[in-house]
Design an enzyme around this catalytic site. Sequence first.
Site, short mmCIF file in Angstrom:
data_model
loop_
_atom_site.label_atom_id
_atom_site.label_comp_id
_atom_site.label_asym_id
_atom_site.label_seq_id
_atom_site.Cartn_x
_atom_site.Cartn_y
_atom_site.Cartn_z
N HIS A 127 0.85 -1.18 0.00
CA HIS A 127 0.00 0.00 0.00
C HIS A 127 0.89 1.23 0.00
O HIS A 127 2.04 1.19 0.46
CB HIS A 127 -0.90 0.02 1.25
CG HIS A 127 -2.04 -0.95 1.19
ND1 HIS A 127 -3.00 -0.92 0.20
CD2 HIS A 127 -2.38 -1.98 2.02
CE1 HIS A 127 -3.89 -1.88 0.41
NE2 HIS A 127 -3.54 -2.54 1.50
N CYS B 13 -0.38 2.39 -4.52
CA CYS B 13 -1.19 3.58 -4.79
C CYS B 13 -0.34 4.83 -4.55
O CYS B 13 0.59 4.84 -3.73
CB CYS B 13 -2.40 3.62 -3.87
SG CYS B 13 -3.64 2.37 -4.25
#
Length: 263
Positions: free
Chosen positions: A81, A121
Amino acid sequence: MCSSSGSRALIVSVSSFYPDVELSARPGTARDTWKLHRALCSRGFSTRILNDPDAEEIHEAFKSESEQAVDGCFVGVISSHGEEGLVFGADGRPVQLSKIYSYFGGPTMAAKNKLFLIQACRGHLLDDGVEIETDSVGCEDSGMSECASVPPNTVVMYATAPGYGAFMNRMGSIFLQTFCKLLEDGGAELEVTRLLTQISHHIAHHFSARGGELQGRKEMPCIISRLTTDFYPFIDCGKNRSFRLSATELLDHPYTIRKNSIS
């Protein structure tokens, strides 16, 4: 670890986070890691895998790699992430990408060619698939400090543009899966910027998400390059392998992942 022909790779994969960390598990990471390991080993890279490291372990691993001489080149892959300019360790602590890159500007690795692939991301926006004319970004778009930290003879490819989410599901990420497929099906013979451009083209034109609020959303990788010469990181090994499928032919085959989630 697989045998080496003078080039090294480090794959950092975070699929599970500490119980007290409010970050969801990433079940497709294991498949990405397995395919990356197979693809890189087949090109003769000595490949190290670091599964679910905390932030300090990520820093230590890349710092250690940057201090070891290499005869060929270095490939670093990070999958976790993330937000703009950072990724998260399994402990939920941030790792600044600018610091990771800066390690490789020292005397041991500055003159060596380096490739970084970042599957994470870079924000929470979703791409509606607006047509654009370029597949790379300049320093003004991705943050001056991060871009300035990229050392000479280095190219970085991100799964997505600044501010946007990157897709992954249980079958893996579109970005790393496309990289592996191109590498195994002829793309290894390409100069690295041509290879990365083929990846961008394939994802931009043949991928769209399915399911719920993600239906029809797109992903657009981008590149930062400080290369000054042509760089063929994957061509030294397996030169006698015949092309099973050329990079150009691969672009004619749509690839759509179902039930996507944000990486």
